[in-house]
Design a protein around this motif. Structure first.
Motif, PDB file in Angstrom:
ATOM      1  N   GLN A  77      -6.547  -2.962   7.912  1.00 40.66           N
ATOM      2  CA  GLN A  77      -7.664  -2.460   6.703  1.00 40.66           C
ATOM      3  C   GLN A  77      -6.983  -2.360   4.854  1.00 40.66           C
ATOM      4  O   GLN A  77      -8.141  -1.744   4.455  1.00 40.66           O
ATOM      5  N   SER A  78      -6.515  -2.481   5.035  1.00 41.13           N
ATOM      6  CA  SER A  78      -5.651  -2.521   4.018  1.00 41.13           C
ATOM      7  C   SER A  78      -6.144  -2.542   2.251  1.00 41.13           C
ATOM      8  O   SER A  78      -6.288  -2.463   1.483  1.00 41.13           O
ATOM      9  N   THR A 126      -9.925   7.022   0.157  1.00 44.66           N
ATOM     10  CA  THR A 126     -10.415   7.412   1.586  1.00 44.66           C
ATOM     11  C   THR A 126      -8.665   7.265   2.072  1.00 44.66           C
ATOM     12  O   THR A 126      -9.266   6.928   3.778  1.00 44.66           O
ATOM     13  N   THR A 127      -7.686   7.323   1.591  1.00 43.99           N
ATOM     14  CA  THR A 127      -6.301   6.521   1.833  1.00 43.99           C
ATOM     15  C   THR A 127      -5.896   7.791   2.492  1.00 43.99           C
ATOM     16  O   THR A 127      -6.289   8.705   2.036  1.00 43.99           O
ATOM     17  N   THR A 149       2.736   3.895   1.115  1.00 45.91           N
ATOM     18  CA  THR A 149       1.301   3.579   0.738  1.00 45.91           C
ATOM     19  C   THR A 149       0.856   2.466  -0.409  1.00 45.91           C
ATOM     20  O   THR A 149       1.909   1.134  -0.299  1.00 45.91           O
ATOM     21  N   GLU A 150      -0.423   2.385   0.460  1.00 48.73           N
ATOM     22  CA  GLU A 150      -0.477   0.286  -0.662  1.00 48.73           C
ATOM     23  C   GLU A 150      -0.418   0.773  -1.958  1.00 48.73           C
ATOM     24  O   GLU A 150      -0.193   1.452  -2.271  1.00 48.73           O
ATOM     25  N   HIS A 201      -2.256  -0.598  -4.266  1.00 47.55           N
ATOM     26  CA  HIS A 201      -2.717  -0.439  -5.466  1.00 47.55           C
ATOM     27  C   HIS A 201      -3.264   0.515  -4.931  1.00 47.55           C
ATOM     28  O   HIS A 201      -3.955   1.258  -6.637  1.00 47.55           O
ATOM     29  N   ALA A 202      -2.966   2.056  -4.036  1.00 49.88           N
ATOM     30  CA  ALA A 202      -3.514   2.912  -4.066  1.00 49.88           C
ATOM     31  C   ALA A 202      -1.948   4.055  -4.970  1.00 49.88           C
ATOM     32  O   ALA A 202      -2.871   4.909  -5.822  1.00 49.88           O
ATOM     33  N   ALA A 203      -1.405   3.384  -4.337  1.00 47.91           N
ATOM     34  CA  ALA A 203       0.029   4.383  -5.024  1.00 47.91           C
ATOM     35  C   ALA A 203      -0.585   4.305  -7.077  1.00 47.91           C
ATOM     36  O   ALA A 203      -0.305   5.489  -7.375  1.00 47.91           O
ATOM     37  N   TYR A 204      -0.671   3.067  -7.007  1.00 54.40           N
ATOM     38  CA  TYR A 204      -0.749   2.926  -8.904  1.00 54.40           C
ATOM     39  C   TYR A 204      -1.731   3.869  -9.101  1.00 54.40           C
ATOM     40  O   TYR A 204      -1.970   4.323 -10.291  1.00 54.40           O
ATOM     41  N   SER A 205      -3.307   3.675  -8.321  1.00 58.66           N
ATOM     42  CA  SER A 205      -4.476   4.398  -8.816  1.00 58.66           C
ATOM     43  C   SER A 205      -4.105   5.563  -9.006  1.00 58.66           C
ATOM     44  O   SER A 205      -4.697   6.700  -9.916  1.00 58.66           O
TER      45      SER A 205
END
Length: 460
Positions: free
Chosen positions: A11-12, A19-20, A37-38, A40-44
């Motif tokens: 579900q990445s 919610t990660t 970490t995905e 887009h999540a690490a970047y954000s």
């Protein structure tokens, strides 16, 4: 028709960033995390932390470029993998650096700009140190050639940026930083005889003193050194620290004589990432002639089947900033640089005139004759607040304004300095002025008798 299989466990791509697993814990501070970490999540998550930084465009304490064109950003992205020290792998980046050196040599009136030497650096601090090293080696060569002691070099300066104190400490040179006398804001010709001697490797003249923005009188300092040579036989060269002024004076103060037009000026440094309008971080050091850079300091690397001379304190570093500097030279030309620097200077002078009318300030530097900047102090009256308090109040609106004491012997004088750079429009300066009026009104109505505010900006 193709049949697609859906992995219900993956579900990445649809999972919400916040919610990660990474977002539901503090980001790592002392230990590498175990899992991944995905992107887009690490970047954000990293970007969210950067929101706590100040707004660079409102940072009027820094000399550094905070606005660049989209094309510059694209060139920086295109060059993210280019290591400028690898001349063999990236010969065209080396060629672009070489072009910039000769363009600057010509801009600063080197007699044979197509023949002289120079190089890029990580900034004007490294460039200044390279200039100082060349002065030390040349002085030592002269001393040893006539059998004299060369163990006690000194360098004479006015109020300089911290890089010169680092140079003196790192390379075992005594720094003779001349105290400010009377109303002086920089090194004066009358100071030289007291501080120069046979061990002086050079005099540093600053074109754009960090504390106030004024120019030290390079031509007058050179004339005094000429007189010292006639009277005492001491041939002392000048290095001009033109970290900011080197990209201002050639365009809007063309009658000022400060560069290689003066025979005694043997080297000049400047910051490409300040008023050179390039992104962080690139500086430049240029010598008047090849003879001014001792051969012992030069290293050679393979370059297009030949040897490329290099001289630097750093080794691997990005080439994008050099490419962006050349883009600005191509994009703007003399006319473009002149228009930008004149607009900055006009805005600084407008702001200086407006600040002088506010009441609590006495102008130290009003933007005329030096950098696009203003510096001022509080009048002798009891205002109920300090400039440090005013800086803190303005920071509530996002403005970062430098407040600090002047160097010795004027350290009892606290000044505020505002720098007007490319991207600081007249409208933005007017908004700052309005916020300053409101801040002064608030502090006047709510005095700070036991203020704990301290300098928010340091020169070293």
């Amino acid at each position: 028709m193709p049949i697609h299989h859906i992995d219900a466990g993956d579900q990445s791509s649809i999972r919400d960033i916040y919610t990660t697993d990474a977002s539901e814990a503090s980001l790592p501070k002392f230990r590498l995390p175990q899992g991944r970490t995905e992107p887009h999540a690490a970047y954000s998550l990293v970007r969210d932390e950067l929101l706590l930084d100040g707004n660079a465009r409102q940072n009027l304490a820094t000399f550094c470029t905070t606005w660049v064109e989209d094309e510059v950003k694209q060139l920086m992205s295109d060059a993210v993998d280019k290591n400028m020290i690898d001349k063999d792998e990236y010969p065209q980046t080396a060629e672009i650096e070489n072009r910039c050196v000769h363009i600057l040599a010509d801009l600063w009136h080197a007699q044979k700009s197509w023949e002289t030497v120079g190089c890029s650096t990580t900034g004007s601090s490294e460039a200044a140190m390279l200039g100082g090293l060349a002065l030390k080696w040349k002085w030592r060569q002269r001393r040893e050639a006539v059998g004299k002691d060369a163990s006690k070099p000194n360098i004479v300066t006015g109020p300089v940026q911290i890089c010169w104190k680092k140079f003196a400490r790192y390379f075992d040179v005594e720094i003779r930083e001349v105290p400010l006398e009377g109303e002086a804001l920089g090194l004066q010709p009358a100071d030289l005889r007291k501080y120069c001697d046979e061990n002086t490797i050079g005099v540093v003249a600053t074109l754009g003193v960090t504390f106030t923005g004024i120019y030290e009188p390079v031509e007058a300092l050179a004339r005094e050194l000429d007189a010292i040579e006639r009277d005492l036989g001491l041939d002392i060269p000048i290095h001009v620290d033109a970290a900011s002024g080197g990209f201002i004076a050639p365009f809007i103060q063309r009658d000022l004589v400060w560069d290689f037009q003066i025979e005694r000026v043997r080297s000049i440094n400047a910051s490409g990432h300040k008023y050179g309008l390039a992104p962080l971080g690139v500086g430049w050091i240029i010598w008047a002639s090849k003879q001014d850079l001792p051969e012992e300091l030069i290293f050679y690397v393979d370059y297009l089947g030949g040897n490329m001379p290099t001289f630097a304190l750093n080794f691997s570093r990005p080439g994008g900033e050099i490419i962006a500097q050349y883009y600005n030279f191509l994009r703007l030309g003399r006319d473009g640089y002149t228009a930008i620097q004149q607009a900055c200077s006009d805005t600084a002078q407008w702001l200086g005139n407006a600040l002088a009318k506010l009441g609590p300030f006495e102008m130290v530097y009003d933007g005329h004759g030096g950098l696009p900047a203003v510096a001022y102090k509080l009048t002798d009256s009891d205002h109920g607040f300090t400039l440090y308090d005013l800086s803190e109040r303005l920071r509530m609106r996002g403005w970062q304004i430098a407040s600090y004491p002047l160097p010795s012997n004027r350290q009892e004088t606290v000044v505020q300095r505002i720098l007007i750079r490319h991207g600081v429009s007249r409208d933005l300066a007017r908004l700052l002025l309005d916020d300053m009026k409101r801040a002064i009104k608030h502090l006047s109505e709510n005095p700070v008798p036991n203020s704990t505010a301290k300098p928010g900006f340091h020169h070293g």
